[in-house]
Design a protein around this motif. Sequence first.
Motif, PDB file in Angstrom:
ATOM      1  N   GLN A   3       0.866  -1.183   0.000  1.00 43.30           N
ATOM      2  CA  GLN A   3       0.000   0.000   0.000  1.00 43.30           C
ATOM      3  C   GLN A   3       0.894   1.221   0.000  1.00 43.30           C
ATOM      4  N   SER A   4       0.310   2.347  -0.407  1.00 39.77           N
ATOM      5  CA  SER A   4       1.061   3.596  -0.451  1.00 39.77           C
ATOM      6  C   SER A   4       0.070   4.754  -0.499  1.00 39.77           C
ATOM      7  N   HIS A   5       0.458   5.871   0.105  1.00 40.91           N
ATOM      8  CA  HIS A   5      -0.381   7.063  -0.007  1.00 40.91           C
ATOM      9  C   HIS A   5       0.459   8.327   0.124  1.00 40.91           C
ATOM     10  N   VAL A   6      -0.145   9.432  -0.346  1.00 39.64           N
ATOM     11  CA  VAL A   6       0.505  10.739  -0.332  1.00 39.64           C
ATOM     12  C   VAL A   6      -0.375  11.709   0.437  1.00 39.64           C
ATOM     13  N   ASN A   7       0.236  12.420   1.378  1.00 38.59           N
ATOM     14  CA  ASN A   7      -0.441  13.473   2.140  1.00 38.59           C
ATOM     15  C   ASN A   7       0.078  14.833   1.706  1.00 38.59           C
ATOM     16  N   VAL A   8      -0.839  15.785   1.581  1.00 41.29           N
ATOM     17  CA  VAL A   8      -0.506  17.193   1.381  1.00 41.29           C
ATOM     18  C   VAL A   8      -1.309  17.957   2.415  1.00 41.29           C
ATOM     19  N   ASN A   9      -0.613  18.691   3.267  1.00 39.72           N
ATOM     20  CA  ASN A   9      -1.275  19.443   4.348  1.00 39.72           C
ATOM     21  C   ASN A   9      -2.195  18.541   5.181  1.00 39.72           C
ATOM     22  N   GLN A  10      -1.698  17.372   5.501  1.00 37.85           N
ATOM     23  CA  GLN A  10      -2.394  16.391   6.346  1.00 37.85           C
ATOM     24  C   GLN A  10      -3.672  15.842   5.718  1.00 37.85           C
ATOM     25  N   HIS A  11      -3.786  15.921   4.388  1.00 38.13           N
ATOM     26  CA  HIS A  11      -4.920  15.342   3.671  1.00 38.13           C
ATOM     27  C   HIS A  11      -4.386  14.360   2.634  1.00 38.13           C
ATOM     28  N   ILE A  12      -4.969  13.166   2.582  1.00 36.15           N
ATOM     29  CA  ILE A  12      -4.557  12.185   1.584  1.00 36.15           C
ATOM     30  C   ILE A  12      -5.050  12.638   0.215  1.00 36.15           C
ATOM     31  N   VAL A  13      -4.110  12.768  -0.742  1.00 32.76           N
ATOM     32  CA  VAL A  13      -4.467  13.187  -2.095  1.00 32.76           C
ATOM     33  C   VAL A  13      -4.380  12.035  -3.087  1.00 32.76           C
ATOM     34  N   GLY A  14      -3.687  10.975  -2.730  1.00 35.69           N
ATOM     35  CA  GLY A  14      -3.565   9.785  -3.568  1.00 35.69           C
ATOM     36  C   GLY A  14      -3.290   8.585  -2.695  1.00 35.69           C
ATOM     37  N   GLN A  15      -3.954   7.464  -3.004  1.00 36.43           N
ATOM     38  CA  GLN A  15      -3.813   6.284  -2.151  1.00 36.43           C
ATOM     39  C   GLN A  15      -4.056   5.030  -2.986  1.00 36.43           C
ATOM     40  N   ILE A  16      -3.198   4.008  -2.793  1.00 40.37           N
ATOM     41  CA  ILE A  16      -3.383   2.733  -3.480  1.00 40.37           C
ATOM     42  C   ILE A  16      -3.176   1.574  -2.517  1.00 40.37           C
ATOM     43  N   ASN A  17      -3.666   0.429  -2.927  1.00 44.40           N
ATOM     44  CA  ASN A  17      -3.366  -0.834  -2.262  1.00 44.40           C
ATOM     45  C   ASN A  17      -2.274  -1.524  -3.071  1.00 44.40           C
ATOM     46  N   GLN A  18      -2.282  -2.835  -3.182  1.00 47.34           N
ATOM     47  CA  GLN A  18      -1.203  -3.569  -3.839  1.00 47.34           C
ATOM     48  C   GLN A  18      -0.930  -3.030  -5.234  1.00 47.34           C
ATOM     49  N   GLY A  19       0.343  -2.787  -5.498  1.00 47.95           N
ATOM     50  CA  GLY A  19       0.718  -2.302  -6.814  1.00 47.95           C
ATOM     51  C   GLY A  19       2.096  -1.699  -6.849  1.00 47.95           C
ATOM     52  N   LEU A  20       2.207  -0.557  -7.507  1.00 41.31           N
ATOM     53  CA  LEU A  20       3.483   0.120  -7.707  1.00 41.31           C
ATOM     54  C   LEU A  20       3.387   1.589  -7.301  1.00 41.31           C
ATOM     55  N   THR A  21       4.432   2.064  -6.638  1.00 40.60           N
ATOM     56  CA  THR A  21       4.608   3.497  -6.429  1.00 40.60           C
ATOM     57  C   THR A  21       5.752   3.926  -7.330  1.00 40.60           C
ATOM     58  N   LEU A  22       5.501   4.961  -8.126  1.00 42.43           N
ATOM     59  CA  LEU A  22       6.487   5.480  -9.063  1.00 42.43           C
ATOM     60  C   LEU A  22       6.878   6.888  -8.652  1.00 42.43           C
ATOM     61  N   LEU A  23       8.143   7.085  -8.308  1.00 38.49           N
ATOM     62  CA  LEU A  23       8.691   8.418  -8.052  1.00 38.49           C
ATOM     63  C   LEU A  23       9.324   8.853  -9.373  1.00 38.49           C
ATOM     64  N   VAL A  24       8.813   9.939  -9.965  1.00 37.56           N
ATOM     65  CA  VAL A  24       9.132  10.287 -11.345  1.00 37.56           C
ATOM     66  C   VAL A  24       9.865  11.617 -11.421  1.00 37.56           C
ATOM     67  N   GLY A  25      11.059  11.581 -12.018  1.00 39.60           N
ATOM     68  CA  GLY A  25      11.829  12.789 -12.292  1.00 39.60           C
ATOM     69  C   GLY A  25      11.794  13.098 -13.776  1.00 39.60           C
ATOM     70  N   ILE A  26      11.580  14.364 -14.104  1.00 44.39           N
ATOM     71  CA  ILE A  26      11.403  14.804 -15.493  1.00 44.39           C
ATOM     72  C   ILE A  26      12.607  15.618 -15.954  1.00 44.39           C
ATOM     73  N   SER A  27      13.104  15.274 -17.135  1.00 45.06           N
ATOM     74  CA  SER A  27      14.192  16.005 -17.776  1.00 45.06           C
ATOM     75  C   SER A  27      13.614  16.958 -18.813  1.00 45.06           C
ATOM     76  N   PRO A  28      14.273  18.082 -19.079  1.00 44.70           N
ATOM     77  CA  PRO A  28      13.747  19.004 -20.090  1.00 44.70           C
ATOM     78  C   PRO A  28      13.774  18.427 -21.503  1.00 44.70           C
ATOM     79  N   THR A  29      14.508  17.347 -21.723  1.00 43.39           N
ATOM     80  CA  THR A  29      14.598  16.756 -23.059  1.00 43.39           C
ATOM     81  C   THR A  29      13.627  15.594 -23.264  1.00 43.39           C
ATOM     82  N   ASP A  30      12.803  15.269 -22.262  1.00 46.73           N
ATOM     83  CA  ASP A  30      11.880  14.143 -22.394  1.00 46.73           C
ATOM     84  C   ASP A  30      10.854  14.395 -23.499  1.00 46.73           C
ATOM     85  N   THR A  31      10.637  13.370 -24.314  1.00 51.09           N
ATOM     86  CA  THR A  31       9.659  13.433 -25.399  1.00 51.09           C
ATOM     87  C   THR A  31       8.626  12.329 -25.193  1.00 51.09           C
ATOM     88  N   ASP A  32       7.618  12.316 -26.042  1.00 50.68           N
ATOM     89  CA  ASP A  32       6.607  11.262 -25.971  1.00 50.68           C
ATOM     90  C   ASP A  32       7.232   9.871 -26.070  1.00 50.68           C
TER      91      ASP A  32
END
Length: 151
Positions: A10-39
């Motif tokens: 399970q995984s969840h994200v809090n912003v200002n003590q409020h859950i904004v995203g929450q999942i059970n079994q699966g994947l959590t993806l921490l995503v970094g974006i480069s200025p050169t990323d394309t489709d």
Amino acid sequence: MKIVLQRVQQSHVNVNQHIVGQINQGLTLLVGISPTDTDAELQWLARKCLDLRLFPDPEGNPWQASIQDIQGEILVVSQFTLYGDCRKGRRPSFSGSAKPDQAEQIYEKFVAFLRQSGLKIETGQFGAMMQVEISNDGPVTLLLEREAKPA
């Protein structure tokens, strides 16, 4: 683009003590974006996240099922610090990360590619100070990376 992929119970994200995203079994993806990323990078990495066999099959054989096979859930969290360069000095440089306006557009497009799978896709709040709680399963943590090819 860089992604820290974690198989989670399970995984969840809090912003200002409020859950904004929450999942059970699966994947959590921490995503970094480069200025050169394309489709091309976004689609390749979305497909890779959806197709990697990271879960056991129904008989318990490890590394046999993808997130799609198990109908798992995905939590996607923007993480510009993945492009932090700590080689010089004592403060990281984030010059390799896309600027916020550009990064948000690319991030949203990546999330849209994942949503095409029909799986439950949750997100954090782009640009916010977030607290991410992850119950890593295994633990399984992988680093995925794909940079645009020079023209």
